[in-house]
Design an enzyme around this catalytic site. Structure first.
Site, mmCIF file in Angstrom:
data_model
loop_
_atom_site.group_PDB
_atom_site.id
_atom_site.type_symbol
_atom_site.label_atom_id
_atom_site.label_comp_id
_atom_site.label_asym_id
_atom_site.label_seq_id
_atom_site.Cartn_x
_atom_site.Cartn_y
_atom_site.Cartn_z
ATOM 1 N N TRP A 1 2.379 1.632 -3.381
ATOM 2 C CA TRP A 1 1.377 2.094 -4.353
ATOM 3 C C TRP A 1 1.456 3.609 -4.518
ATOM 4 O O TRP A 1 1.240 4.148 -5.601
ATOM 5 C CB TRP A 1 -0.024 1.689 -3.869
ATOM 6 N N HIS A 2 1.798 4.302 -3.408
ATOM 7 C CA HIS A 2 1.831 5.765 -3.470
ATOM 8 C C HIS A 2 3.003 6.296 -4.283
ATOM 9 O O HIS A 2 2.944 7.414 -4.799
ATOM 10 C CB HIS A 2 1.883 6.347 -2.058
ATOM 11 N N GLY A 3 4.081 5.539 -4.352
ATOM 12 C CA GLY A 3 5.199 6.028 -5.133
ATOM 13 C C GLY A 3 6.433 5.178 -4.942
ATOM 14 O O GLY A 3 6.532 4.400 -3.984
ATOM 15 N N GLY B 1 0.843 -1.203 0.000
ATOM 16 C CA GLY B 1 0.000 0.000 0.000
ATOM 17 C C GLY B 1 0.875 1.248 0.000
ATOM 18 O O GLY B 1 0.574 2.240 -0.675
ATOM 19 N N PHE C 1 0.219 10.385 -7.520
ATOM 20 C CA PHE C 1 0.190 8.935 -7.308
ATOM 21 C C PHE C 1 -0.552 8.238 -8.447
ATOM 22 O O PHE C 1 -0.792 7.079 -8.400
ATOM 23 C CB PHE C 1 -0.462 8.597 -5.967
#
Lengths: 470, 350
Positions: free
Chosen positions: A324-326, A321, A470
């Site tokens: 996923w943001h970067g 998770g 993102f």
């Protein structure tokens, strides 16, 4: 094109008028899909091809689910290929350079030499959101939650629908696709509630988040020059900034979709009032956390295979998770810290909480304070430009000490207190919903007055939404 | 459908009423509490004059052609050699000065000047903005004060250009005023001060407000210089504008400028209009200057944008770009300005 820009209001007015003037559901979908591509193309038309490709693969994989039962292998193969394709697209644009550089650095540590291979790729706006929606469609169809769409337009409309295209909420195929089968009725649209929600979102984004951003930028760009209380204020202000930025965007996205007749799920529910981290993840970026739960945590085994396996699954989900943001170790650490807190909380719950008497209201207040403190600590890693800065800020945040002498303006602390009280009051009394219940004449006058008031507090110069990256 | 449209229109009107009822008083209230923003060149030069008005008896107010062209020492030398010793000149030229801004600037000079102030020279100001980005700047917002609306209208309607162009400028002005009256950003600027206070604008006052163009280089100034150097043929073309037929009537502009001179004269001041050498304006400002002179009254017009009368000022080597002199040109012009202004003043007009 941002929701707070004048050109968006012009664009939306045009689309809104056109959609409701049409009677045919098919034509409405066509117009909305076309408008969504225009909306996306306003950022960078070159990536329209990518989104179309993701849509085509999703459509074909969905169609493969209609193969007879005897072709199970082919169906599974199609689904696997579709998911891998979506992940490759995501990985190539978002993570290639990160993993390539990390590999080279790791090889160097091990005493090997490896040449750098860097792809000069621009990150397409919203790629994380629409690839997850594409995966949601493919998986939901193969799970039999929804039927495969015969019309390519339906899949294209679902993936590209402009209110959620660039920063969510991540709308599930099973939630959205059934809505497009019948023409939306104007009489079902809660106009006042939607306008009120948009105004609330606009206020959060433009009047709170954008005003906090310059202070946050100062602290995170040079924390060592600021006093401890200014650094701590900077961290708390970032917590406010990112919440108001992202939940403000979500409010406006939900309201925009509602005004076009479509319902999106809620994405936030006063997360800073959470009494524990598990509760926080039920109230923060709900569409992502529930997506990760349903498409990752549960398929990994969830909590069905013992405590040890549960903790591993939790940590895996939270770290992914974070990723996923970067593509950065800071995001991985951010996810790790949340995973760690969830594991500690579960263990506490299993081993201690069941054996002692609950503390009641005091426990809730204490839990809320600890959760708020921890969540803000994790935001340091989310926001800091690099690991060194993150560690320096964390040290000040944890020890309340800094050698710096500069201060942020005195307004920041009363603001933090005021906005916290407002956060509680608006949650307790549902202020946005109250606004939506005002009778029509009063509502129009009140929203006009509030819009004028809000506009005065919009700083000059637009800032893009944080989650666009993102 | 008709009911829905009617409901939407009524709601929109009510929304507008609610918006205007709050935005306008809020904006005006916040505007009243907002000081003049710290503006490049304008603020430090005005503050310096206000701090020591007794040092100067002659003030030039105008555009970049005052800022970069009027060398106070040279004006004083020219005046002294023409028989007017002991003038003390101050250059209050600011680039991009429009009509309402010039009126406001003159008001500031009159308010601060006191008994020592003897002479005020004004310039034909620049036309109002033509682009949206120009009417939403901090400076434009400050001068979009409703109190300056008549001055803005006068400046736009008097400018010698076609009616559609004036209507366009008026529309742009209206957008700028609407933007300001919406109050956007005013509350934010007041409630959330910058984390690090910006350094105040400064200006080298050793030359009494003059700056030689090119002594401080910015990308824009460099680009202007390069354009001038790269296109020698355009210099000759620009010169052909002088005396060329133009159907733009300058009468209204002449009356507009004469009114401003009258206002200064009524205060007991020796007022003059300065028309600077400026190649792209060769078909306009010289005619405006002559039109002012032709009006009933005894107007002093320092009309230097005339290649036939001042051929030595139109030597290409004196110019920095198509609209401005370099320092040598500025000194040459300033000497002439002092000398001619003195001559006019001695002819019983002071």
């Amino acid at each position: 094109m941002l929701f707070v820009e004048a050109r968006f209001f012009l664009f939306f007015a045009l689309v809104f008028g056109l959609v409701w003037a049409l009677r045919s559901n098919l034509w409405r979908k066509r117009i909305l899909t076309l408008a969504s591509y225009v909306f996306y193309g306003a950022w960078d038309w070159r990536f329209l091809g990518l989104i179309l490709m993701v849509t085509l693969v999703s459509y074909l994989v969905g169609s493969a689910a209609t193969l007879p039962e005897s072709e199970t292998k082919k169906r599974k193969w199609a689904l696997g290929t579709g998911i891998v394709f979506a992940l490759i697209v995501l990985g190539l644009f978002k993570y290639f350079n990160f993993f390539a550089d990390s590999f080279v650095d790791f090889a160097g540590l091990m005493g090997f030499s490896a040449g750098h291979v860097t792809l000069n790729l621009v990150l397409p706006v919203g790629i994380s959101f629409y690839t997850f929606q594409a995966i949601s469609y493919m998986v939901d169809v193969h799970r039999g939650v929804i039927g495969a769409r015969r019309s390519f337009l339906d899949v294209a409309f679902y993936i590209a629908f402009f209110p959620q295209l660039v920063a969510g909420p991540i709308v599930r195929a099973s939630d959205f696709i059934p809505q497009m089968d019948t023409a939306r009725k104007w009489s079902d649209v809660a106009v006042r509630a939607s306008v009120a929600l948009f105004l609330v979102g606009f206020f959060k984004k433009a009047c709170i988040s954008d005003n906090m951003a310059p202070y946050v930028d100062l602290i995170f760009s040079d924390p060592s020059t600021y006093t401890a209380h200014s650094v701590i204020a900077g961290v708390l202000l970032y917590g406010i900034q990112i919440y108001c930025d992202f939940s403000g965007y979500s409010d406006m996205a939900i309201a925009t979709a509602a005004l076009l007749g479509y319902k999106f799920p809620a994405n936030f529910d006063s997360p800073y009032l959470s009494a524990n981290i598990q509760d926080f993840w039920r109230r923060w970026h709900i569409s992502l956390s529930s997506w990760l739960r349903d498409y990752l945590y549960i398929p990994l085994g969830g909590n069905r295979k013992g405590n040890m396996r549960r903790d591993v699954n939790l940590m895996t989900t939270m770290v992914l998770g974070g990723l996923w943001h970067g593509a950065s170790f800071n995001f991985i650490i951010w996810g790790f810290l949340h995973g760690l807190a969830l594991m500690v909380e579960r263990t506490w719950s299993d081993m201690v909480a069941k054996r002692v008497k609950p503390l009641g209201a005091i426990g809730i207040v204490l839990g809320t304070a600890i959760t708020y403190y921890w969540v803000n600590l994790t935001w340091i890693f989310f926001r800091a430009p690099n690991l060194d800065e993150a560690l320096a800020i964390t040290k000040t945040y944890a020890t309340f000490s800094s050698a710096g002498t500069q201060n942020l303006p005195a307004i920041v602390w009363p603001f933090i207190v005021g906005i916290s009280v407002f956060h509680f009051v608006s949650h307790r009394f549902r202020i946005g919903e109250m606004l939506g219940r005002i009778p029509p004449v009063g509502f129009a006058l009140a929203t006009g007055a509030l819009a004028a008031l809000a506009l005065s507090f919009v700083p000059l110069g637009y800032r893009p939404f944080i989650y666009f990256q993102f | 459908m008709i009911t829905q449209i009617r409901t939407a229109l009524v709601s929109a009107v009510l929304f507008g009423i609610g918006f205007v009822a709050v935005a306008v008083p809020l904006s005006l209230g916040l505007r009243a509490a907002t000081p003049l923003p710290d503006l490049l060149v304008l603020s430090p030069k005005l503050k310096a004059y206000q701090a020591a008005p007794e040092k100067y008896d002659t003030v030039f107010v105008g555009t970049s052609r005052t800022f970069y062209h009027i060398v106070p020492d040279e004006v004083e030398r020219g005046a002294a050699e023409a028989g007017c010793p002991d003038w003390n000149v101050y250059n209050l030229g600011v680039f991009g000065l429009t009509g309402a801004e010039e009126d406001w600037m003159v008001d500031q000079v009159l308010a601060a000047g006191g008994d020592n102030l003897k002479r005020v020279v004004i310039e034909d100001p620049l036309p109002n903005a033509r682009e949206l980005s120009e009417v939403t700047t901090d400076r434009a917002r400050y001068f979009n004060d409703p109190a300056l609306l008549p001055a803005q209208i006068e400046a736009i309607t008097s400018y010698p250009e076609s009616l559609p162009k004036r209507v366009f400028r008026a529309g742009m002005q209206a957008l700028g005023m609407g933007f300001d009256l919406s109050g956007v950003g005013r509350g934010a600027a007041m409630a959330f001060p910058p984390g690090v206070a910006p350094d105040p604008m400064t200006f080298d006052m050793s030359k009494d407000g003059f700056e030689a163009l090119g002594s401080i280089l910015t990308p824009e100034i460099e680009a202007r210089r390069k354009d001038f150097e790269d296109h020698p043929e355009r210099y000759a073309e620009e010169l052909t504008r002088y005396g060329a037929h133009s159907d733009e009537d300058v009468t209204a502009r002449a009356v507009y400028l004469a009114e401003r001179l009258d206002r200064l004269t009524a205060r007991g001041l020796n007022a003059a209009l300065y028309i600077s050498p400026d190649l792209p304006e060769l078909d306009r400002t010289p005619r405006t200057g002559e039109a002012v002179k032709a009006l009933p009254g005894d107007y002093k017009v320092l009309n230097f944008n005339r290649p036939d009368v001042y051929p030595d000022l139109f030597d290409r080597d004196l110019w920095f770009d198509f609209s401005h002199f370099g320092e040598t040109g500025a000194r040459k012009l300033s000497y002439k300005v002092g000398s001619e202004y003195c001559a006019m003043s001695k002819a019983g007009k002071e």
